[in-house]
Design an enzyme around this catalytic site. Structure first.
Site, PDB file in Angstrom:
ATOM      1  CG  ASN A  62      -9.030  52.716   2.185  1.00 37.51           C
ATOM      2  OD1 ASN A  62      -9.712  53.704   2.354  1.00 37.51           O
ATOM      3  ND2 ASN A  62      -8.105  52.637   1.236  1.00 37.51           N
ATOM      4  CD  GLU A  64      -3.555  52.387   1.533  1.00 37.05           C
ATOM      5  OE1 GLU A  64      -2.532  53.073   1.379  1.00 37.05           O
ATOM      6  OE2 GLU A  64      -4.294  52.024   0.588  1.00 37.05           O
ATOM      7  CB  CYS A  73     -10.910  46.250   2.897  1.00 36.66           C
ATOM      8  SG  CYS A  73      -9.779  45.575   1.674  1.00 36.66           S
ATOM      9  CD  GLU A  75     -15.138  47.005   0.963  1.00 42.24           C
ATOM     10  OE1 GLU A  75     -14.052  47.301   1.533  1.00 42.24           O
ATOM     11  OE2 GLU A  75     -15.277  46.999  -0.265  1.00 42.24           O
ATOM     12  CB  CYS A 112     -11.062  42.977  -2.397  1.00 42.42           C
ATOM     13  SG  CYS A 112     -10.975  42.667  -0.627  1.00 42.42           S
ATOM     14  CB  CYS A 115     -14.372  42.854   1.378  1.00 44.39           C
ATOM     15  SG  CYS A 115     -13.084  43.836   2.180  1.00 44.39           S
TER      16      CYS A 115
HETATM   17  N1  THU Z   1      -9.696  48.460  -0.573  1.00 48.64           N
HETATM   18  C1  THU Z   1     -10.820  48.495   0.203  1.00 48.64           C
HETATM   19  O1  THU Z   1     -10.897  49.247   1.186  1.00 48.64           O
HETATM   20  N2  THU Z   1     -11.840  47.676  -0.127  1.00 48.64           N
HETATM   21  C2  THU Z   1     -11.844  46.816  -1.177  1.00 48.64           C
HETATM   22  O2  THU Z   1     -12.763  46.027  -1.321  1.00 48.64           O
HETATM   23  C3  THU Z   1     -10.755  46.871  -2.147  1.00 48.64           C
HETATM   24  C4  THU Z   1      -9.540  47.616  -1.727  1.00 48.64           C
HETATM   25  C5  THU Z   1      -8.572  49.328  -0.196  1.00 48.64           C
HETATM   26  C6  THU Z   1      -7.375  48.579   0.309  1.00 48.64           C
HETATM   27  C7  THU Z   1      -6.256  49.535  -0.003  1.00 48.64           C
HETATM   28  O3  THU Z   1      -6.148  50.466   1.083  1.00 48.64           O
HETATM   29  C8  THU Z   1      -6.740  50.286  -1.235  1.00 48.64           C
HETATM   30  O4  THU Z   1      -8.128  50.053  -1.323  1.00 48.64           O
HETATM   31  C9  THU Z   1      -6.083  49.860  -2.535  1.00 48.64           C
HETATM   32  O5  THU Z   1      -6.167  48.485  -2.706  1.00 48.64           O
END
Ligand code: THU
Length: 160
Positions: A62, A64, A73, A75, A112, A115
């Site tokens: 991930n 940010e 994300c 994925e 999520c 994704c």
């Molecule tokens: N996140 C992911 O990388 N994948 C997911 O399926 C759920 C959330 C990341 C996004 C963000 O950087 C952190 O997790 C908190 O939500």
């Protein structure tokens, strides 16, 4: 009126040691990918590794941003890497794992909703399912045969 119930199935392995070898190695790669997670805001680190039909592995973590909605994300970073580095090669499996320095996550880390939608889009594109291997930082592992299994009633190109 009739009531319809939707159900899904998955395999639970008590530990990663019980996994088929290629899935265990893929999970290791997803864990390594966490090193490239950039999560200074949530401090929630996610790693993903995709096994492609040609045997290659595409990684994602991930990423940010101070503008929070721009966060990427793991994925979808991995899917984009796979598509760009190996055009036209199908994805067979994706392993996903997490690290939260604030608490131990010992339940499988599920992707999520966005994704799940992206994984299903890729399944539609390649006309083959993508198996999902999900683990927290430790503990049981879920193996799911297809992204579709965790996106019931998903939106797809058939509507357009
Ligand atoms: N996140 C992911 O990388 N994948 C997911 O399926 C759920 C959330 C990341 C996004 C963000 O950087 C952190 O997790 C908190 O939500």
């Amino acid at each position: 009126m009739k009531e319809i119930s939707l159900s899904t199935k998955l395999k639970e392995y008590e530990t990663a040691d019980e996994l088929p070898k290629e899935y265990r190695l893929l999970l290791d790669q997803a864990r390594d990918a966490i090193q490239e997670s950039y999560a200074p805001y949530s401090r929630f680190h996610v790693g993903a590794a995709i096994l492609l039909e040609n045997g290659a592995i595409a990684l994602g973590a991930n990423q940010e941003n101070a503008a929070y909605p721009m966060c990427l994300c793991a994925e979808r970073v991995a899917l984009s890497n796979a598509i760009m580095q190996h055009p036209g090669v199908g994805a067979m499996a994706m392993a996903i794992t997490v690290h939260n320095p604030a608490k131990m996550i010992n339940i499988p880390a599920a992707p999520c909703g966005s994704c799940r939608q992206a994984i299903c889009e890729q399944e539609g594109r390649q006309e083959n399912p993508i198996a999902l291997i999900l683990q927290g930082e430790e503990g049981p592992v879920y193996v799911i045969e297809s992204g579709k299994d965790i996106l019931p009633l998903g939106f797809h190109k058939g509507y357009l």
